[in-house]
Design a protein around this motif. Structure first.
Motif, short mmCIF file in Angstrom:
data_model
loop_
_atom_site.label_atom_id
_atom_site.label_comp_id
_atom_site.label_asym_id
_atom_site.label_seq_id
_atom_site.Cartn_x
_atom_site.Cartn_y
_atom_site.Cartn_z
N LEU A 27 0.83 -1.21 0.00
CA LEU A 27 0.00 0.00 0.00
C LEU A 27 0.86 1.25 0.00
CD1 LEU A 27 -2.64 -1.09 2.68
CD2 LEU A 27 -2.75 -1.38 0.19
N ALA A 28 2.01 1.16 0.64
CA ALA A 28 2.95 2.29 0.68
C ALA A 28 4.32 1.74 1.02
CB ALA A 28 2.52 3.33 1.71
N VAL A 29 5.36 2.36 0.46
CA VAL A 29 6.73 1.88 0.63
C VAL A 29 7.65 3.06 0.91
CG1 VAL A 29 8.70 0.75 -0.50
CG2 VAL A 29 6.37 -0.08 -0.91
N ARG A 30 8.59 2.87 1.80
CA ARG A 30 9.68 3.80 2.02
C ARG A 30 10.99 3.03 1.91
NH1 ARG A 30 6.39 6.93 1.28
NH2 ARG A 30 5.80 8.84 2.37
N ALA A 31 11.89 3.49 1.05
CA ALA A 31 13.19 2.85 0.87
C ALA A 31 14.24 3.94 0.79
CB ALA A 31 13.21 1.99 -0.38
N HIS A 32 15.13 3.98 1.78
CA HIS A 32 16.15 5.01 1.86
C HIS A 32 17.52 4.36 1.80
CE1 HIS A 32 13.17 8.05 2.97
NE2 HIS A 32 12.68 7.18 3.83
N ASP A 33 18.37 4.82 0.90
CA ASP A 33 19.72 4.29 0.77
C ASP A 33 20.67 5.26 1.48
OD1 ASP A 33 22.07 3.14 0.08
OD2 ASP A 33 21.70 3.08 -2.07
N GLY A 34 21.31 4.79 2.52
CA GLY A 34 22.20 5.70 3.23
C GLY A 34 22.88 5.10 4.43
N ARG A 35 22.61 3.84 4.75
CA ARG A 35 23.23 3.13 5.87
C ARG A 35 22.89 3.74 7.23
NH1 ARG A 35 27.11 -0.51 3.86
NH2 ARG A 35 27.75 -0.08 1.71
N ARG A 36 21.98 4.70 7.29
CA ARG A 36 21.60 5.30 8.58
C ARG A 36 20.34 4.61 9.10
NH1 ARG A 36 20.21 10.70 8.05
NH2 ARG A 36 19.78 10.40 5.83
N HIS A 37 20.46 3.31 9.34
CA HIS A 37 19.29 2.51 9.68
C HIS A 37 18.58 3.02 10.94
CE1 HIS A 37 22.04 -0.07 7.36
NE2 HIS A 37 20.94 -0.59 6.86
N GLY A 38 19.35 3.31 11.98
CA GLY A 38 18.75 3.74 13.23
C GLY A 38 18.02 5.07 13.12
N GLU A 39 18.50 5.94 12.26
CA GLU A 39 17.89 7.26 12.11
C GLU A 39 16.66 7.22 11.18
OE1 GLU A 39 20.78 10.37 11.10
OE2 GLU A 39 22.34 8.93 11.64
N LEU A 40 16.65 6.32 10.24
CA LEU A 40 15.65 6.37 9.17
C LEU A 40 14.46 5.45 9.35
CD1 LEU A 40 18.10 6.44 6.12
CD2 LEU A 40 16.80 8.36 7.03
N LEU A 41 14.63 4.34 10.11
CA LEU A 41 13.59 3.31 10.10
C LEU A 41 12.27 3.79 10.71
CD1 LEU A 41 12.81 0.47 9.36
CD2 LEU A 41 13.67 -0.30 11.58
N MET A 42 12.27 4.27 11.93
CA MET A 42 11.01 4.65 12.56
C MET A 42 10.35 5.87 11.92
SD MET A 42 10.35 2.20 14.39
CE MET A 42 8.78 2.89 14.92
N PRO A 43 11.12 6.89 11.47
CA PRO A 43 10.46 7.95 10.70
C PRO A 43 9.79 7.41 9.44
CG PRO A 43 12.58 8.72 11.48
CD PRO A 43 12.51 7.25 11.82
N ALA A 44 10.38 6.38 8.82
CA ALA A 44 9.76 5.78 7.64
C ALA A 44 8.44 5.11 8.00
CB ALA A 44 10.71 4.76 7.01
N VAL A 45 8.38 4.45 9.16
CA VAL A 45 7.14 3.81 9.60
C VAL A 45 6.06 4.86 9.83
CG1 VAL A 45 6.07 2.47 11.45
CG2 VAL A 45 8.31 1.80 10.57
N ARG A 46 6.42 5.96 10.47
CA ARG A 46 5.44 7.04 10.70
C ARG A 46 4.95 7.62 9.38
NH1 ARG A 46 9.00 8.13 15.13
NH2 ARG A 46 10.14 9.69 13.90
N ALA A 47 5.87 7.76 8.41
CA ALA A 47 5.49 8.30 7.10
C ALA A 47 4.52 7.37 6.38
CB ALA A 47 6.73 8.53 6.25
N LEU A 48 4.70 6.06 6.53
CA LEU A 48 3.79 5.09 5.92
C LEU A 48 2.37 5.29 6.44
CD1 LEU A 48 5.96 1.84 6.17
CD2 LEU A 48 5.45 3.12 4.08
N CYS A 49 2.25 5.44 7.75
CA CYS A 49 0.93 5.64 8.36
C CYS A 49 0.29 6.93 7.88
CB CYS A 49 1.05 5.63 9.88
SG CYS A 49 1.55 4.04 10.57
N ALA A 50 1.09 7.98 7.79
CA ALA A 50 0.55 9.27 7.33
C ALA A 50 0.10 9.18 5.87
CB ALA A 50 1.62 10.35 7.48
N GLU A 51 0.86 8.49 5.04
CA GLU A 51 0.52 8.39 3.62
C GLU A 51 -0.75 7.58 3.38
OE1 GLU A 51 2.36 6.37 -0.46
OE2 GLU A 51 3.71 6.98 1.16
N THR A 52 -0.92 6.51 4.13
CA THR A 52 -2.06 5.61 3.89
C THR A 52 -3.28 5.94 4.74
OG1 THR A 52 -1.21 4.04 5.54
CG2 THR A 52 -0.53 3.72 3.24
N GLY A 53 -3.13 6.81 5.73
CA GLY A 53 -4.23 7.11 6.62
C GLY A 53 -4.52 5.97 7.58
#
Length: 232
Positions: A27-53
């Motif tokens: 339904l929605a995907v976030r994929a970030h290339d940058g090796r900053r796993h700890g910084e990027l993962l949870m913001p990506a999860v929040r963005a998924l929820c915002a995008e899909t409602g």
């Protein structure tokens, strides 16, 4: 069922919300290339929820790639998935990240599905293991694992491509020259692929296995064998 799929086994931080109604559909995907796993993962999860409602309370299961992959990246994804599963009261299924890559490359929804769209021969998945080595696993055209996962220098693996009957190689393109073959995409697991690997277990309501990361190497750190003198 709404599935939250996460993977941090490669340099790409992958997160997605997947519907498992019929076949796995992102339904929605976030994929970030940058090796900053700890910084990027949870913001990506929040963005998924915002995008899909959708809200996290609607998630019925979490699927996480358990590698193979480097220690630092893997522990971010696995620890995050375990924490989310505990907070939401849902099952957390660990899957081999290479299995998810193979599904996406074969163009099918679940391992063993009929009419795979992959090329002739078997499929090889390779990802960066650092130290001038690759993680690899071999699959049949229907994305059923035949061998691996394992870790070794790509030159040694190249000697066995014929024995493994490899027709297509996917994953990290940086190793094309050292393997002596073309490497195509995808380079990282997809959320639909992660959910597809676990789909049978999710539909059957099976209890997940314990989350066991596939490091495939012994840890670098070793216990000290004796005390060092601190005085002359």
């Amino acid at each position: 069922m709404l599935v939250l799929a996460l993977d941090t086994a490669t340099p790409v931080v992958t997160a997605g919300l997947v519907s498992l109604a019929d076949s796995p559909r992102a339904l929605a995907v976030r994929a970030h290339d940058g090796r900053r796993h700890g910084e990027l993962l949870m913001p990506a999860v929040r963005a998924l929820c915002a995008e899909t409602g959708r809200t996290l309370s609607e998630v019925g299961a979490v699927v996480v790639g358990v590698g193979p992959g480097p220690f630092t990246g893997l522990r971010v994804g696995i620890a995050s998935a375990a924490a989310l599963g505990h907070a939401l009261g849902v099952a957390v299924h660990g899957v081999c990240s290479h299995d998810a890559l193979a599904l996406a490359a074969a163009g099918i929804d679940e391992p063993g599905a009929e009419h795979p769209q992959g090329g002739p021969g078997n499929l090889l998945v390779v990802t960066d293991a650092r130290r001038r080595e690759v993680y690899w696993a071999a699959y049949d055209p229907a994305a059923r694992r035949l061998s691996g996962p394992a870790v070794e220098p790509p030159e040694r693996l190249a000697d066995r491509l014929g024995e493994l009957a490899i027709g297509t190689v996917v994953g990290d393109p940086a190793f094309a020259d050292r393997l002596g073959v073309a490497i195509t995409g995808p380079a990282a697991p997809t959320p639909a692929g992660l959910a597809g690997v676990a789909a049978a277990a999710l539909r059957a309501g099976r209890e997940p296995e314990p989350l066991e990361p596939l490091y495939l190497r012994r840890p670098d750190a070793v216990e000290p064998t004796g005390r060092k003198r601190v005085t002359a």
